[in-house]
Design an enzyme around this catalytic site. Structure first.
Site, mmCIF file in Angstrom:
data_model
loop_
_atom_site.group_PDB
_atom_site.id
_atom_site.type_symbol
_atom_site.label_atom_id
_atom_site.label_comp_id
_atom_site.label_asym_id
_atom_site.label_seq_id
_atom_site.Cartn_x
_atom_site.Cartn_y
_atom_site.Cartn_z
ATOM 1 N N TYR A 9 151.737 3.002 53.736
ATOM 2 C CA TYR A 9 152.575 2.053 53.003
ATOM 3 C C TYR A 9 152.912 0.851 53.873
ATOM 4 O O TYR A 9 152.918 -0.291 53.417
ATOM 5 C CB TYR A 9 153.878 2.720 52.517
ATOM 6 C CG TYR A 9 154.631 1.819 51.569
ATOM 7 C CD1 TYR A 9 154.344 1.826 50.209
ATOM 8 C CD2 TYR A 9 155.577 0.907 52.052
ATOM 9 C CE1 TYR A 9 154.989 0.969 49.344
ATOM 10 C CE2 TYR A 9 156.223 0.036 51.195
ATOM 11 C CZ TYR A 9 155.927 0.067 49.842
ATOM 12 O OH TYR A 9 156.564 -0.792 48.985
ATOM 13 N N PHE A 62 145.275 -27.445 38.787
ATOM 14 C CA PHE A 62 144.570 -26.240 38.393
ATOM 15 C C PHE A 62 145.527 -25.450 37.500
ATOM 16 O O PHE A 62 146.739 -25.466 37.715
ATOM 17 C CB PHE A 62 144.096 -25.398 39.584
ATOM 18 C CG PHE A 62 143.289 -24.219 39.108
ATOM 19 C CD1 PHE A 62 142.012 -24.423 38.606
ATOM 20 C CD2 PHE A 62 143.815 -22.944 39.063
ATOM 21 C CE1 PHE A 62 141.278 -23.370 38.071
ATOM 22 C CE2 PHE A 62 143.097 -21.880 38.537
ATOM 23 C CZ PHE A 62 141.819 -22.101 38.046
ATOM 24 N N THR A 63 144.971 -24.745 36.520
ATOM 25 C CA THR A 63 145.793 -24.122 35.471
ATOM 26 C C THR A 63 146.949 -23.266 36.022
ATOM 27 O O THR A 63 148.115 -23.524 35.738
ATOM 28 C CB THR A 63 144.914 -23.264 34.552
ATOM 29 O OG1 THR A 63 144.152 -22.362 35.356
ATOM 30 C CG2 THR A 63 143.966 -24.124 33.725
ATOM 31 N N ASP A 83 145.414 -25.526 48.828
ATOM 32 C CA ASP A 83 144.788 -24.450 48.063
ATOM 33 C C ASP A 83 143.420 -24.232 48.713
ATOM 34 O O ASP A 83 142.478 -24.997 48.495
ATOM 35 C CB ASP A 83 144.647 -24.855 46.591
ATOM 36 C CG ASP A 83 144.053 -23.730 45.751
ATOM 37 O OD1 ASP A 83 143.378 -22.850 46.334
ATOM 38 O OD2 ASP A 83 144.236 -23.736 44.519
ATOM 39 N N LYS A 98 137.178 -15.786 45.733
ATOM 40 C CA LYS A 98 136.108 -16.792 45.745
ATOM 41 C C LYS A 98 135.410 -16.792 47.103
ATOM 42 O O LYS A 98 134.607 -15.913 47.364
ATOM 43 C CB LYS A 98 136.679 -18.179 45.412
ATOM 44 C CG LYS A 98 136.981 -18.376 43.931
ATOM 45 C CD LYS A 98 138.273 -17.756 43.521
ATOM 46 C CE LYS A 98 138.765 -18.226 42.162
ATOM 47 N NZ LYS A 98 139.993 -17.520 41.782
ATOM 48 N N ARG A 149 136.449 -25.768 30.075
ATOM 49 C CA ARG A 149 137.361 -26.446 30.994
ATOM 50 C C ARG A 149 137.619 -27.832 30.434
ATOM 51 O O ARG A 149 137.176 -28.833 30.960
ATOM 52 C CB ARG A 149 136.770 -26.535 32.415
ATOM 53 C CG ARG A 149 136.544 -25.208 33.111
ATOM 54 C CD ARG A 149 137.770 -24.618 33.798
ATOM 55 N NE ARG A 149 138.700 -23.943 32.921
ATOM 56 C CZ ARG A 149 139.666 -23.156 33.360
ATOM 57 N NH1 ARG A 149 139.829 -22.906 34.645
ATOM 58 N NH2 ARG A 149 140.502 -22.591 32.516
ATOM 59 N N PHE A 209 143.836 -20.755 26.930
ATOM 60 C CA PHE A 209 142.373 -20.581 26.969
ATOM 61 C C PHE A 209 141.966 -19.128 27.156
ATOM 62 O O PHE A 209 140.875 -18.732 26.780
ATOM 63 C CB PHE A 209 141.760 -21.438 28.085
ATOM 64 C CG PHE A 209 142.389 -21.200 29.423
ATOM 65 C CD1 PHE A 209 143.497 -21.925 29.814
ATOM 66 C CD2 PHE A 209 141.894 -20.227 30.274
ATOM 67 C CE1 PHE A 209 144.108 -21.692 31.042
ATOM 68 C CE2 PHE A 209 142.484 -19.991 31.506
ATOM 69 C CZ PHE A 209 143.601 -20.723 31.880
HETATM 70 C C1 P71 Z 1 138.220 -19.571 38.339
HETATM 71 C C2 P71 Z 1 139.510 -18.967 38.731
HETATM 72 C C3 P71 Z 1 140.011 -17.773 37.981
HETATM 73 C C4 P71 Z 1 140.657 -18.298 36.754
HETATM 74 C C5 P71 Z 1 141.981 -18.638 36.781
HETATM 75 C C6 P71 Z 1 142.561 -19.202 35.675
HETATM 76 C C7 P71 Z 1 141.800 -19.443 34.547
HETATM 77 C C8 P71 Z 1 140.482 -19.067 34.511
HETATM 78 C C9 P71 Z 1 139.914 -18.504 35.625
HETATM 79 C C10 P71 Z 1 141.347 -19.305 40.206
HETATM 80 C C11 P71 Z 1 142.002 -20.171 41.099
HETATM 81 C C12 P71 Z 1 141.376 -21.371 41.565
HETATM 82 C C13 P71 Z 1 142.065 -22.231 42.386
HETATM 83 C C14 P71 Z 1 141.460 -23.490 42.864
HETATM 84 C C15 P71 Z 1 143.952 -20.777 42.334
HETATM 85 C C16 P71 Z 1 143.319 -19.902 41.508
HETATM 86 C C17 P71 Z 1 144.048 -18.674 41.064
HETATM 87 N N1 P71 Z 1 140.197 -19.614 39.652
HETATM 88 N N2 P71 Z 1 143.333 -21.928 42.755
HETATM 89 O O1 P71 Z 1 137.916 -20.663 38.836
HETATM 90 O O2 P71 Z 1 140.117 -21.688 41.223
HETATM 91 O O3 P71 Z 1 143.603 -17.576 41.767
HETATM 92 O O4 P71 Z 1 142.602 -16.119 39.992
HETATM 93 O O5 P71 Z 1 143.094 -15.244 42.291
HETATM 94 O O6 P71 Z 1 144.940 -15.738 40.729
HETATM 95 O O7 P71 Z 1 137.491 -18.939 37.567
HETATM 96 P P1 P71 Z 1 143.549 -16.094 41.153
#
Ligand code: P71
Length: 470
Positions: free
Chosen positions: A85, A137-138, A228, A271, A395, A462
């Site tokens: 833990y 970013f979303t 980021d 990523k 997007r 979305f």
């Molecule tokens: C991508 C994603 C995953 C995603 C997130 C939201 C809507 C659709 C798909 C996530 C990112 C990202 C950047 C620049 C933070 C996050 C969140 N991307 N910054 O591109 O690209 O990270 O998914 O691990 O929570 O498909 P998280």
């Protein structure tokens, strides 16, 4: 002897061929459904590719997030999970890897990127403050808004034009930023939200010169910069390829220098870091670290695991090291460039220059007869699945959501369908299938009609929104 008829791919591009710096040890079979089956699947999914079952998808380009292939070493690391833990050895390995390659002092692990975004937003944004950044970013913007902040886009103008060939379209427009600071006062700025290879702009990089200049501006006004770092290793590769003075530096060296101009970073490790789950937050300031460490136990888990299993942290620590290997990163980005080069050559409208992680089809040019409030990028994602079982992601206007003040759609300049390429998962033949399918749709684009939204969630619509054909 007769003149050879066939050319290898390298020869077609006038160079010697290169191949992926890995070989395949395990495969996952995939299959293509019939046209009728795909028709049923996309109708059941309300034309939303997020609602498809993955088993019904042939080539899955929904995202490069958590869909990467781990190496044999990462899998071996999984077996070394220390599931204590508190104080797991895997946490310390992760901390070492982050310090070696990103250079920040303190690490807070989180379950994924948005967990880290939540913590940093709660810790450093006062209600009523502004958060300027190089395009939204979303999830990032949503957490900034939930903390009472207002995101302000300060990316260079070129980023909003899908055909502009600027090599660093992710750059911050320093004038726009300084205007905001002067207009609102430095104390009204929570921090500068800088992203490497800007996702929503098509995976466009930020130059080292821009990061350096931003640091100077931040110092002048006493404003912090948080990065980021989700795709910052890919950003470092573009700097190596495009920016004067960096050709002879390794991606690892460039990444470290880039981060040195910032005060901390958050990371979706799903990523660049080649894992299926994980994330972190890292800062240099001891007081802020203390605050974040207090928050992480409320929302994620103890500060030495933050929502990850020990094994996940080990795979992530190994992934960090693999992610900055020059051979890895060039083959990753060049695979995307290959796909983009053929699309461009065939006249398919895509966002240029081609970014690091995905091809972004320009749905406005694809379907000029479909108005933006009939969701052209959503249509294109749906059509691509229907034609060939390839899954991409909207997007555009659906992703942009509604303005919290007026309640109307936000109408983004970019209306894109993203084909994101997972790392180390697909081969050149898969890329060839994708480009041929896209061409087929492009040739038949005039018959295609728009969509109407029949179900709309309040947040991040979305993901679960549903549509019907007009
Ligand atoms: C991508 C994603 C995953 C995603 C997130 C939201 C809507 C659709 C798909 C996530 C990112 C990202 C950047 C620049 C933070 C996050 C969140 N991307 N910054 O591109 O690209 O990270 O998914 O691990 O929570 O498909 P998280």
């Amino acid at each position: 002897m007769t003149k050879p008829k066939y050319k290898t791919m390298g020869q077609q591009f006038g160079r010697r061929s290169w191949a992926e710096p890995w070989k395949i040890k395990m495969v996952e079979p995939i299959k293509m459904l019939t046209r009728e089956e795909r028709e049923k699947a996309i109708l059941d999914a309300g034309h939303n590719t997020f609602l498809l079952r993955s088993e019904d998808v042939y080539i899955d380009l929904l995202t490069d997030s958590g869909t990467n292939a781990m190496s044999d070493r990462q899998w071996a690391g999984i077996m070394l999970g220390d599931e204590a833990y508190a104080g797991s050895r895997n946490f310390y390995n992760l901390e070492d890897a982050m310090r070696d390659h990103y250079g920040y002092k303190y690490l807070v692990p989180t379950h994924q990127g948005r967990g880290a975004e939540h913590l940093i937003s709660q810790a450093v944004i006062e209600p009523g403050q502004y958060v300027p950044g190089n395009m939204y970013f979303t999830t990032t913007r949503l957490h900034q808004e939930l903390a009472g902040g207002t995101f302000v886009d300060v990316i260079v103008e070129e980023a909003h034009d899908p055909s502009d060939l600027h090599p660093f379209k992710g750059n911050v427009d320093l004038e726009k930023l300084e205007d905001l600071v002067k207009r609102e006062g430095a104390e009204k700025i929570a921090y500068i939200s800088l992203a490497g290879t800007v996702n929503m702009a098509g995976g466009q990089p930020v130059s080292m010169a821009n990061a350096k200049a931003l640091r100077a501006l931040g110092d002048q006004y006493n404003i912090r910069i948080f990065l980021d770092a989700t795709r910052a290793a890919e950003n470092a590769y573009f700097i190596q390829q495009r920016e004067e003075g960096y050709q002879d530096k390794s991606v690892a060296e460039i990444l470290l220098e880039f981060c040195s101009y910032t005060d901390g970073a958050w990371m979706s490790a799903k990523k660049d870091h080649l894992v299926n789950i994980g994330g972190w937050l890292a800062v240099n300031d001891a007081e802020l670290f203390d605050q974040l460490r207090n928050l992480v136990v409320v929302y994620e888990g103890l500060h030495t695991y933050g929502g990850m299993a020990g094994r996940d942290m080990e795979a992530l620590a190994i992934g960090i090291v693999e992610s900055v290997d020059d051979h890895h990163i060039s083959s990753r980005v060049e695979q995307v460039q290959y796909l983009g080069a053929i699309m461009l050559d065939w006249g398919i409208p895509i966002m240029q220059p081609v970014g690091g992680h995905a091809i972004f089809l320009d749905a406005r040019s694809f379907y000029p007869h479909i108005p933006q409030d009939q969701f052209p990028a959503q249509v294109l994602a749906s059509q691509l699945y229907l034609d060939s079982g390839i899954r991409g992601m909207e997007r555009g206007i659906v992703s942009a959501g509604r303005d919290p003040e007026t309640g109307d759609h936000r109408y983004p300049k970019l209306e894109l369908t993203r084909l994101a390429i997972p790392r180390r998962v697909y081969t050149q033949s898969h890329m060839d299938v994708v480009v041929e399918a896209t061409k087929e749709l492009y040739d038949n684009r005039e018959q295609t009609r728009g969509l109407k939204m029949v179900y709309e969630p309040k947040q991040l619509r979305f993901f679960q929104g549903r549509f019907e054909s007009l």
